[in-house]
Design a protein around this motif. Structure first.
Motif, PDB file in Angstrom:
ATOM      1  N   ALA A   1       1.567   6.954  -0.729  1.00 25.94           N
ATOM      2  CA  ALA A   1       0.718   5.863  -0.379  1.00 25.94           C
ATOM      3  C   ALA A   1       0.789   4.412  -1.154  1.00 25.94           C
ATOM      4  O   ALA A   1       1.254   4.905  -2.407  1.00 25.94           O
ATOM      5  N   THR A   2       0.462   3.476  -0.920  1.00 25.21           N
ATOM      6  CA  THR A   2       0.539   2.262  -1.570  1.00 25.21           C
ATOM      7  C   THR A   2      -0.420   1.063  -0.749  1.00 25.21           C
ATOM      8  O   THR A   2      -0.977   1.221   0.232  1.00 25.21           O
ATOM      9  N   TRP A   3      -0.542   0.001  -1.713  1.00 25.68           N
ATOM     10  CA  TRP A   3      -1.316  -1.168  -1.031  1.00 25.68           C
ATOM     11  C   TRP A   3      -0.200  -2.247  -0.559  1.00 25.68           C
ATOM     12  O   TRP A   3       0.862  -2.386  -1.216  1.00 25.68           O
ATOM     13  N   SER A   4      -0.129  -2.452   0.634  1.00 22.69           N
ATOM     14  CA  SER A   4       0.933  -3.352   1.370  1.00 22.69           C
ATOM     15  C   SER A   4       0.669  -4.758   1.238  1.00 22.69           C
ATOM     16  O   SER A   4      -0.319  -5.184   2.079  1.00 22.69           O
ATOM     17  N   PRO A   5       1.481  -5.520   0.683  1.00 23.70           N
ATOM     18  CA  PRO A   5       1.310  -6.867   0.718  1.00 23.70           C
ATOM     19  C   PRO A   5       1.534  -7.626   2.045  1.00 23.70           C
ATOM     20  O   PRO A   5       0.761  -8.423   2.449  1.00 23.70           O
TER      21      PRO A   5
ATOM     22  N   PRO B   1      -5.106   5.991  -1.274  1.00 20.42           N
ATOM     23  CA  PRO B   1      -5.088   7.651  -1.326  1.00 20.42           C
ATOM     24  C   PRO B   1      -3.904   8.035  -2.289  1.00 20.42           C
ATOM     25  O   PRO B   1      -2.863   7.415  -2.459  1.00 20.42           O
ATOM     26  N   ALA B   2      -4.186   9.395  -2.809  1.00 23.21           N
ATOM     27  CA  ALA B   2      -3.126  10.022  -3.780  1.00 23.21           C
ATOM     28  C   ALA B   2      -2.477  10.863  -3.117  1.00 23.21           C
ATOM     29  O   ALA B   2      -2.843  11.490  -1.931  1.00 23.21           O
ATOM     30  N   HIS B   3      -1.305  11.176  -3.611  1.00 21.26           N
ATOM     31  CA  HIS B   3      -0.448  12.332  -2.812  1.00 21.26           C
ATOM     32  C   HIS B   3      -1.032  13.396  -3.149  1.00 21.26           C
ATOM     33  O   HIS B   3      -1.740  13.865  -3.987  1.00 21.26           O
TER      34      HIS B   3
ATOM     35  N   GLU C   1      -7.451   8.381  15.582  1.00 18.91           N
ATOM     36  CA  GLU C   1      -8.292   8.127  14.397  1.00 18.91           C
ATOM     37  C   GLU C   1      -8.419   9.587  13.466  1.00 18.91           C
ATOM     38  O   GLU C   1      -8.991  10.687  14.049  1.00 18.91           O
ATOM     39  N   LEU C   2      -8.122   9.301  12.187  1.00 17.60           N
ATOM     40  CA  LEU C   2      -8.387  10.250  11.417  1.00 17.60           C
ATOM     41  C   LEU C   2      -8.872   9.923   9.979  1.00 17.60           C
ATOM     42  O   LEU C   2      -9.361   8.596  10.075  1.00 17.60           O
ATOM     43  N   SER C   3      -9.201  10.574   9.106  1.00 17.72           N
ATOM     44  CA  SER C   3      -9.640  10.087   7.750  1.00 17.72           C
ATOM     45  C   SER C   3      -8.987  10.840   6.716  1.00 17.72           C
ATOM     46  O   SER C   3      -8.386  11.952   6.769  1.00 17.72           O
ATOM     47  N   VAL C   4      -8.977  10.288   5.399  1.00 19.64           N
ATOM     48  CA  VAL C   4      -8.401  10.757   4.285  1.00 19.64           C
ATOM     49  C   VAL C   4      -9.467  11.120   3.335  1.00 19.64           C
ATOM     50  O   VAL C   4     -10.398  10.348   2.963  1.00 19.64           O
ATOM     51  N   GLY C   5      -9.617  12.540   2.855  1.00 23.16           N
ATOM     52  CA  GLY C   5     -10.626  12.932   2.123  1.00 23.16           C
ATOM     53  C   GLY C   5     -10.295  12.951   0.603  1.00 23.16           C
ATOM     54  O   GLY C   5      -9.495  13.123   0.091  1.00 23.16           O
TER      55      GLY C   5
END
Length: 775
Positions: free
Chosen positions: A718-722, A699-701, A743-747
């Motif tokens: 946010a980032t992709w975590s290795p 997701p974006a800031h 449990e939430l969600s990012v819009g």
């Protein structure tokens, strides 16, 4: 010592008083205004009548001035000075001066003697004849590393007015041609491949429309010009854009020009030049307009008349309103002398205007002139953008770091980090390879854009106790602590690491110059005996991070018995070391970093930077050391749950909401923001929490965090975590939805049309007890 005819007017009046007493005094009409850091130097080519002003930013500063006549002979009398002190070449970054002397045939005697100018306040000097002046801040490297020796000095140069009374910035190189485009007019000109055109806003807040066409196709009647749609597509830029794009393309997707330097940073990249119709429909028939002026200027090249010309609108301040999505405009951000420089990539016919619009804020309701300079292809003009620490502060053009001679051999991928170019990634490993090198072995990173302030004096501790969130009275010599500077509402102004180098001597390493302004304001308001010395670029630093970092340092670190040894440095410990032995390069060594790994930071003088980089890399070769850029660091710091300015903390976000409550000592005596923080700590509304996302999409800031249909928070980083092989994020979430496992969600897609499932988790995502950094 000083030119009496000039300084008589300014005695005991201070900087503001000098500006009132002397019409047009810097900074507004300054041809040059720069900050001079310890060990730095600045060359000034002065003409008769030019005025040099030196203003200390702090107390107890000193300045050395080397004044040379046209033959390269010492002539301090040309500024009303006397050369009365030797100038040691190892007391400052002397290579540019020695190179210049060699280029003059060595006419100036070495060793040199310079005039010492003690700066209790503003000093003003006037040139009696043409001369070259080198302004120098001599400080020994060892003194710079281990003690609060000196701070910044602001240098301003006011040119004696030329025939038109126009103050212009210094030329960037050898000028082939230059001319002034008078207000309400346009002028066309030709560029050869490699030539650079510099478009200068003389008085500030003046829009200058620009267009370029390929010259060869014009001979057959084809008009191949900069195409807005093609350029926007090639560089993936939105319309309109603050700042400029890297390259500009024609409709066949061939590059025509590329950006070299930009000191303003806000332009409308793809608007239209003003038109006759636009003024007619507002009740002003016959008003001068840029489109007609452009058509007239291009007519000799056979370019057809157009009632409306597309253009790059330099210095026009526009933006898209977030609610209405309408195009908005206001006064320009450009200041007197701001400019844009672009390099031609083909034979071009170009046109520049000085916009006549006096009905709108585009030109501040006051159209003025624009100046154009054309430089030859071999002019050594480096790519740069402007940096100002504050709106009214001196401008600096982005510089190459002191470590650039080493890093530039390994990568060409750099990005602006405040006033420096910093490596983003190294293609030898790539961002992912750099990440794993930091996690498993060791990495070396240029972190020189970090700001450093020395706070010294009998009230230094009292000042810091009032300013920062930690209890400074508990900080021992050779120890450091992570701390915050907050405003009265408890919002974080800046964060950093405070090191205590002596009983009355501290070094604050932080993110922004706002720290220096806050400290100075508190010291002045409370009458404290403490000096705040901004170090500028005088103390570049490296971050050596990773589990093998200590093993690498064991091979190269020498410490005296009077300071902590490497093996004695606990987390946030600090010492003064030398490279290899007692005569080696001096540097400050701190066990700190921004990765959550075992790590150290090394601070040295600029002249020693390349050698220090080479020594660390050579010692680390057997340990698998790798260089690391800012892209890998961003992933690592998010996994470590470390806050960043503009993300986790920002105006209106208090320290607890930013996840930085651990750095707030509410039990200590009063400090700025304590009352607000104490209140907010009792009744928090939002918390910084982690989110584990279900997939790999990052997701974006600013993306909404949703509980059902209701926004309950926002993504900060946010980032992709290795490590976790999925996307992770930090988010500021309402306390009612912040429990672990919620449990939430990012819009996404306007915050509603697309959902990324997420689960609330603890921060940090990796090594939750910070055991690796403490190892």
């Amino acid at each position: 010592m000083f030119d009496k005819a000039v300084n008589r007017e300014f005695r005991n009046v201070g900087y503001a008083g000098a500006r009132r007493a002397f019409p047009g005094f810097p900074p507004r009409s300054a041809a040059l205004r720069e900050l001079l850091a310890p060990r730095a130097l600045l060359r000034l080519d002065m003409a008769e009548g030019d005025i040099l002003a030196a203003q200390p930013l702090g107390q107890g500063q000193a300045l050395a001035l080397l004044v040379l006549d046209r033959r390269g002979q010492p002539r301090p009398g040309l500024l009303g000075l006397a050369a009365d002190a030797p100038l040691a070449a190892d007391s400052f970054e002397s290579a540019p001066l020695l190179g210049w002397i060699a280029g003059q045939g060595g006419a100036a005697a070495v060793p040199l003697r310079a005039a010492e100018v003690p700066l209790a306040g503003l000093a003003v000097l006037k040139a009696a004849a043409a001369c070259t002046v080198w302004a120098i801040r001599p400080v020994a490297a060892a003194e710079l590393v281990g003690a609060a020796s000196a701070g910044l000095v602001e240098i301003s140069l006011k040119r004696a007015a030329d025939g038109n009374g126009v103050p212009l910035p210094p030329a960037l190189g050898e000028v082939r041609e230059e001319f002034t485009v008078r207000r309400g007019t346009a002028r066309a000109y030709e560029l050869e491949p490699g030539e650079i055109v510099q478009i200068i806003d003389i008085e500030g807040q003046q829009c200058s429309d620009f267009m370029a066409l390929r010259r060869d196709p014009l001979e057959t009647g084809a008009e191949m010009m900069i195409d807005t749609t093609a350029t926007r597509s090639m560089v993936r830029g939105a319309y309109p854009a603050p700042g400029l794009l890297d390259k500009f393309f024609d409709r066949d997707l061939r590059p025509m020009m590329n950006l070299v330097q930009d000191t303003c940073g806000r332009h409308d990249t793809f608007g239209m030049a003003c038109t006759a119709r636009g003024y007619e429909e507002r009740g002003f028939p016959g008003h001068l307009n840029c489109s007609d002026n452009i058509s007239g200027a291009l007519e000799p090249w056979g370019v057809g008349h157009r009632p409306a010309w597309p253009a790059i609108n330099f210095f026009w301040n526009t933006w898209i309103d977030a609610r209405s999505h309408g195009l908005m405009t206001s006064e320009s951000h450009s200041r007197p002398g701001d400019y844009v420089a672009l390099r031609a990539m083909d034979r071009l016919v170009c046109v520049s205007t000085a916009c006549p619009d006096d009905l709108d804020p585009i030109n501040g309701w006051n159209p003025t002139d624009v100046h154009v300079r054309i430089y030859r292809p071999d002019a050594p003009i480096r790519r740069a953008i402007a940096f100002r620490e504050k709106e009214d502060a001196a401008m600096s053009i982005s510089q190459e770091s002191a470590f650039h001679p080493a890093t530039s051999k390994l990568t060409t991928h750099f990005a602006a980090a405040r006033d420096l170019w910093a490596p983003v990634s190294y293609p030898g490993l790539g961002t992912l390879g750099e990440y794993w090198a930091c996690r498993e072995r060791a990495t070396l990173q240029d972190m020189s854009s970090l700001r450093k302030y020395d706070i010294v004096g009998p009230d230094a501790e009292r000042l810091l106790q009032r300013a920062i969130s930690r209890d400074v009275s508990r900080l021992a010599v050779w120890r450091g602590t992570y701390a915050l500077i907050c405003d009265e509402a408890g919002a974080v102004v800046d964060d950093g690491t405070l090191f205590r180098l002596g009983h009355e001597l501290f070094r604050w390493c932080c993110g922004s110059e706002e720290s220096g302004r806050v400290l100075a304001a508190i010291a002045e308001a409370e009458g404290l005996q403490a000096r705040i010395h901004g170090m500028g670029g005088a103390l570049p630093n490296l971050a050596l991070q990773g589990p093998r970092s200590r093993d690498i340092l064991r091979e190269i670190v020498f410490t005296q018995p009077t300071v902590p040894a490497l093996e004695h440095l606990k987390w946030f410990g600090v010492t003064v070391a030398r490279l290899n032995d007692r005569d080696g390069i001096p540097f400050m060594l701190a066990r700190s970093g921004y990765t959550g790994e075992l790590g150290y930071e090394l601070f040295c003088a600029r002249s020693d930077a390349p050698a220090l980089w080479d020594a660390v890399m050579a010692a680390g070769a057997a340990h698998g050391i790798a260089p690391m850029g800012s892209a890998a660091l961003e992933t690592i710091r998010i996994e470590a749950g470390l806050a960043a300015a503009g993300a986790e903390f920002a105006p209106g976000v208090d320290a607890f909401e930013a996840g930085l409550g651990f750095a707030v000592s509410l039990a200590k005596s009063d400090f700025t923001g304590k009352a607000a923080l104490a209140r907010n700590a009792r009744d928090p509304r939002r918390m910084l929490r982690g989110l584990m996302l279900a997939g790999d999409e990052v997701p974006a800031h600013g993306d909404h965090v949703l509980a059902g249909e209701r926004p309950v928070g926002a993504i900060t980083s946010a980032t992709w975590s290795p490590i976790h092989e999925r996307a992770i994020a930090m988010a500021r979430i309402a306390v009612e939805h912040a429990d672990t496992g919620t449990e939430l969600s990012v819009g996404q897609l306007d915050g509603r049309m697309k959902r990324l499932p997420a689960t609330v988790c603890d921060i940090p995502f990796f090594d939750p007890k910070r055991e690796r950094a403490r190892a």
